[in-house]
Design a protein around this motif. Structure first.
Motif, PDB file in Angstrom:
ATOM      1  N   LYS A  96      52.647  43.031  38.493  1.00 15.82           N
ATOM      2  CA  LYS A  96      51.495  43.668  37.925  1.00 15.82           C
ATOM      3  C   LYS A  96      49.957  43.904  38.059  1.00 15.82           C
ATOM      4  CE  LYS A  96      50.717  47.139  34.979  1.00 15.82           C
ATOM      5  NZ  LYS A  96      49.366  47.473  34.547  1.00 15.82           N
ATOM      6  N   ALA A  97      49.211  42.413  38.642  1.00 16.51           N
ATOM      7  CA  ALA A  97      48.315  41.711  38.361  1.00 16.51           C
ATOM      8  C   ALA A  97      49.038  42.591  40.021  1.00 16.51           C
ATOM      9  CB  ALA A  97      47.878  40.276  38.340  1.00 16.51           C
ATOM     10  N   LEU A  98      48.645  41.715  40.546  1.00 14.75           N
ATOM     11  CA  LEU A  98      48.874  41.769  42.520  1.00 14.75           C
ATOM     12  C   LEU A  98      48.833  43.369  42.625  1.00 14.75           C
ATOM     13  CD1 LEU A  98      49.322  40.470  45.139  1.00 14.75           C
ATOM     14  CD2 LEU A  98      51.906  40.798  44.510  1.00 14.75           C
ATOM     15  N   PHE A 132      45.729  32.572  40.878  1.00 15.71           N
ATOM     16  CA  PHE A 132      46.452  31.755  38.893  1.00 15.71           C
ATOM     17  C   PHE A 132      46.739  33.561  38.281  1.00 15.71           C
ATOM     18  CE2 PHE A 132      45.708  30.906  35.254  1.00 15.71           C
ATOM     19  CZ  PHE A 132      46.057  30.335  34.923  1.00 15.71           C
ATOM     20  N   GLY A 133      45.805  34.459  38.457  1.00 14.85           N
ATOM     21  CA  GLY A 133      45.732  35.803  37.645  1.00 14.85           C
ATOM     22  C   GLY A 133      47.198  36.402  37.766  1.00 14.85           C
ATOM     23  N   ILE A 134      47.839  36.085  39.291  1.00 18.72           N
ATOM     24  CA  ILE A 134      49.429  36.689  39.834  1.00 18.72           C
ATOM     25  C   ILE A 134      50.124  35.592  38.935  1.00 18.72           C
ATOM     26  CG2 ILE A 134      51.014  37.132  40.896  1.00 18.72           C
ATOM     27  CD1 ILE A 134      48.647  37.894  42.754  1.00 18.72           C
ATOM     28  N   LEU A 194      46.122  44.487  44.839  1.00 19.05           N
ATOM     29  CA  LEU A 194      46.332  45.532  45.993  1.00 19.05           C
ATOM     30  C   LEU A 194      45.933  47.022  45.993  1.00 19.05           C
ATOM     31  CD1 LEU A 194      49.947  44.469  47.427  1.00 19.05           C
ATOM     32  CD2 LEU A 194      47.298  43.828  47.909  1.00 19.05           C
ATOM     33  N   VAL A 195      45.716  47.559  45.143  1.00 20.84           N
ATOM     34  CA  VAL A 195      45.920  48.885  44.645  1.00 20.84           C
ATOM     35  C   VAL A 195      44.536  49.586  44.407  1.00 20.84           C
ATOM     36  CG1 VAL A 195      45.343  51.091  43.027  1.00 20.84           C
ATOM     37  CG2 VAL A 195      47.511  50.097  43.322  1.00 20.84           C
ATOM     38  N   THR A 196      43.331  48.888  43.572  1.00 22.97           N
ATOM     39  CA  THR A 196      42.135  48.701  43.991  1.00 22.97           C
ATOM     40  C   THR A 196      40.978  47.818  45.218  1.00 22.97           C
ATOM     41  OG1 THR A 196      42.100  47.631  41.356  1.00 22.97           O
ATOM     42  CG2 THR A 196      39.986  47.671  42.480  1.00 22.97           C
ATOM     43  N   VAL A 197      41.494  47.244  46.081  1.00 21.99           N
ATOM     44  CA  VAL A 197      41.319  46.965  47.551  1.00 21.99           C
ATOM     45  C   VAL A 197      41.408  47.883  48.179  1.00 21.99           C
ATOM     46  CG1 VAL A 197      41.463  45.103  49.315  1.00 21.99           C
ATOM     47  CG2 VAL A 197      41.049  44.211  47.078  1.00 21.99           C
ATOM     48  N   ALA A 198      42.486  48.707  48.120  1.00 25.13           N
ATOM     49  CA  ALA A 198      43.032  50.146  49.528  1.00 25.13           C
ATOM     50  C   ALA A 198      42.182  51.039  49.054  1.00 25.13           C
ATOM     51  CB  ALA A 198      44.181  50.580  48.560  1.00 25.13           C
ATOM     52  N   SER A 199      42.158  50.809  47.462  1.00 24.87           N
ATOM     53  CA  SER A 199      40.744  52.161  46.979  1.00 24.87           C
ATOM     54  C   SER A 199      39.412  52.142  47.523  1.00 24.87           C
ATOM     55  CB  SER A 199      40.567  52.101  45.731  1.00 24.87           C
ATOM     56  OG  SER A 199      40.019  52.566  44.975  1.00 24.87           O
ATOM     57  N   PRO A 243      41.537  44.338  32.906  1.00 23.01           N
ATOM     58  CA  PRO A 243      42.596  43.823  31.934  1.00 23.01           C
ATOM     59  C   PRO A 243      44.075  43.535  33.029  1.00 23.01           C
ATOM     60  CG  PRO A 243      41.525  45.235  30.537  1.00 23.01           C
ATOM     61  CD  PRO A 243      40.949  45.199  31.912  1.00 23.01           C
ATOM     62  N   VAL A 244      45.074  43.451  32.199  1.00 24.66           N
ATOM     63  CA  VAL A 244      46.179  43.479  33.272  1.00 24.66           C
ATOM     64  C   VAL A 244      47.411  44.275  32.643  1.00 24.66           C
ATOM     65  CG1 VAL A 244      48.060  42.000  32.145  1.00 24.66           C
ATOM     66  CG2 VAL A 244      48.450  42.235  34.563  1.00 24.66           C
ATOM     67  N   SER A 245      46.848  44.719  31.523  1.00 27.24           N
ATOM     68  CA  SER A 245      47.396  46.605  30.786  1.00 27.24           C
ATOM     69  C   SER A 245      47.021  47.997  31.635  1.00 27.24           C
ATOM     70  CB  SER A 245      47.200  46.488  30.052  1.00 27.24           C
ATOM     71  OG  SER A 245      45.994  46.009  28.963  1.00 27.24           O
ATOM     72  N   ALA A 246      45.425  47.442  32.281  1.00 26.80           N
ATOM     73  CA  ALA A 246      45.476  48.822  32.362  1.00 26.80           C
ATOM     74  C   ALA A 246      46.175  49.286  33.593  1.00 26.80           C
ATOM     75  CB  ALA A 246      43.851  48.626  33.853  1.00 26.80           C
TER      76      ALA A 246
END
Lengths: 310, 257
Positions: free
Chosen positions: A44-46, A36-38, A50-55, A90-93
């Protein structure tokens, strides 16, 4: 020879569930809210997720390689941490917020204390609070393509009207994963059906928050106001996915009720008397820190101990 | 002058008050929000430490054992007051930045610790250099912590912008939690260096202070051994008398019961 008793040391009762199967279930349960977030905030949310999970996963891998420890990224706990953290952004991050947060969550909060099972607070929430304190303006900027302006909770605090239906469905400003109460509750149902969590902590958390708000919110039993508090902010995500984290919740049953009530009261205090509109993350972190004490006082008596002396 | 060099090395590296002895944590965590504050606090403490060490060493035969702690405090507090007034008069910006932590130097355990562990049982010159060495070690540690915190938390170093413009300051580092993060990481690096040094066969052990025992790991917290070594006959008598008095008192108690 079949009459021989099989002698083994405990545990004698084994369950099929493993760490990785539990964590995988949590990931699946998070997917409705993430999806739902995406849908709500766009591609950009997706990317941020992905970046956070990869990190988080790469940090865990790198730490274990460098320290020559057993590699544990296969248990998906880092994935859960990364996903939860991303849903709290937040999605703007910018993308590097996810990387910094992921590294902090895994390296400082989890691995330096000994890895999964040893961390004293929820890694995702620890990282969220770290980011919130460090990059306050980025972390509280909820402007994006879809929405501008404050979150419903901030509006509620400043006394403006809020649309509760929008809040329940999730068509509001907020962090990526927290807006939709419906999607989170669907995920929570998956967790409850699979027996991953039970309602002790979320139930006592939400009930005590309702009681606190009706007592101190200044509006009495004003149901629209109370349901806006329940649907708004990170309460649902926190109550079902973060407060119930196996590592940082009390083990004892009575302790879990105490913990839930404590979280409800703390969240109420932060939301109503505190300077900011939201207080779930700080409430859960403080609750995490008090878990050892809660367990100590709620430890059940061992069988045969403490009865009346004849 | 071997002992001079030894005291300096001991203070700065081997028994570094912050990273090894873990003393004086309150100013370490509180004032290191920038490199200049850390340096200022370190040097201020060093001046007080050196002067109080010298005076306590000079007065060590006059101060009675039983009131030595109050005597130390009076000496230290006098120097802190002098330094505080001088700072207020000549370096007002540092005085404002350090604030309440200047008078709090009186209760800094490094100063009291060195007075008790070193200056009270050693001659004047080594005590002076012990104070300078410890003070320099404290200054180096505080400046390091302050530099890292300022660099990450504000993007500057000694108030000069060094980070690229695109750098977003991680403001948690100039708040209280950042002090703990930086202190922990720097201590860990320091320990790692020590472990590597020991593996290579270098002597990384602390230089013994005063009594020949390592005070940090000394089980004898009252340090009665020191008293017995220095002034055998008198102290032993006193201890014996005390024991006898205690025994008598105990007997009286039992009688009353």
């Amino acid at each position: 020879m079949n009459d021989l008793m099989k002698v083994s040391s405990n545990p004698h009762v084994r369950s099929k569930s493993t760490t990785s199967s539990i964590m995988l279930t949590v990931v699946i349960a998070l997917l409705p809210a993430a999806g739902f977030g995406i849908y709500n905030f766009g591609l950009k949310a997706l990317i941020l997720m992905l970046v956070t999970v990869a990190s988080t996963v790469l940090t865990e891998l790198a730490f274990e390689k460098i320290c020559k420890k057993k590699v544990t990224i296969g248990d998906y706990s880092a994935v859960v941490t990364g996903l939860l953290l991303a849903m709290n952004l937040p999605v703007s991050a910018p993308w590097w917020i996810g990387v910094v947060g992921g590294v902090f969550a895994i390296l400082v909060v989890k691995m330096l204390f000994g890895g999964l099972g040893q961390n004293f607070m929820n890694p995702a929430l620890g990282a969220r609070c770290f980011l919130l304190i460090s990059f306050t303006s980025i972390m509280t900027n909820f402007d994006c393509d879809a929405y501008t302006g404050a979150t419903p909770l901030a509006n509620l605090k400043s006394g403006e009207a809020v649309d509760i239906l929008d809040m329940v469905i999730g068509r509001t400003a907020g962090t990526i994963g927290e807006t939709s109460m419906v999607a989170i509750v669907i995920g929570a149902c998956i967790l409850i059906l699979f027996g991953i969590i039970d309602l002790r902590i979320p139930g006592s958390y939400i009930v005590s928050l309702v009681i606190f708000i009706s007592l101190f919110g200044g509006r009495g039993l004003d149901w629209p106001y109370i349901s806006a508090h329940l649907a708004g902010g990170g309460l649902m995500l926190g109550a079902f996915f973060m407060a119930t984290d196996y590592v940082t919740r009390p083990i004892t049953k009575r302790g879990q009720y105490v913990y839930g009530i404590l979280l409800g009261i703390l969240t109420g205090i932060f939301r109503i008397f505190g300077p900011s509109a939201e207080g779930v993350s700080y409430a859960i972190i403080i609750g995490n820190l008090l878990v050892p004490l809660i367990e100590k006082v709620t430890l059940p008596k061992a069988f045969g101990k403490g009865g009346e002396k004849a | 002058m071997n002992s001079v060099k030894e005291r300096l090395v001991n203070g700065i590296v081997k028994e570094n008050p912050t990273f090894v002895l873990m003393l004086g944590m309150c100013p370490t965590l509180a004032v290191t929000t920038s490199a200049i504050n850390g340096l200022g606090m370190g040097l201020t403490t060093m001046v007080v430490l050196a002067l109080s060490n010298v005076f306590i060493s000079m007065l060590r035969h006059i101060i009675p054992d039983k009131v030595r702690i109050p005597a130390f405090i009076v000496i230290i507090a006098s120097f802190v007051t002098i330094v505080q007034l001088l700072l207020q008069g000549f370096i007002p910006f540092l005085y404002d930045a350090l604030g309440i932590y200047i008078p709090l130097i009186v209760v800094n355990c490094i100063i009291l610790g060195r007075a008790e562990a070193y200056a009270y049982k050693n001659p004047v010159i080594p005590s002076l250099f012990d104070g300078i060495g410890m003070g320099l070690g404290f200054s180096v540690a505080l400046t390091c912590i302050g530099a890292v915190r300022e660099l990450l938390g504000a993007g500057t170093l000694f108030n000069i912008g060094v980070m690229p413009e695109s750098f977003v300051p991680v403001s948690i580092f100039i708040m209280a939690p950042g002090a703990f993060f930086v202190l922990a990481v720097l201590t860990a690096i320091q320990n790692k260096v020590k472990i590597i040094g020991e593996r290579k066969g270098k002597d990384m052990s602390k230089i013994q202070s005063g009594c020949g025992n390592d005070c940090l790991n000394c089980a004898d917290t009252g340090c009665a051994k020191r008293l017995i070594d220095e002034k055998p006959s008198k102290v032993r008598k006193e201890i014996e008398i005390e024991e006898i008095v205690d025994e008598e008192a105990g007997e009286e108690d039992t009688k009353n019961d």
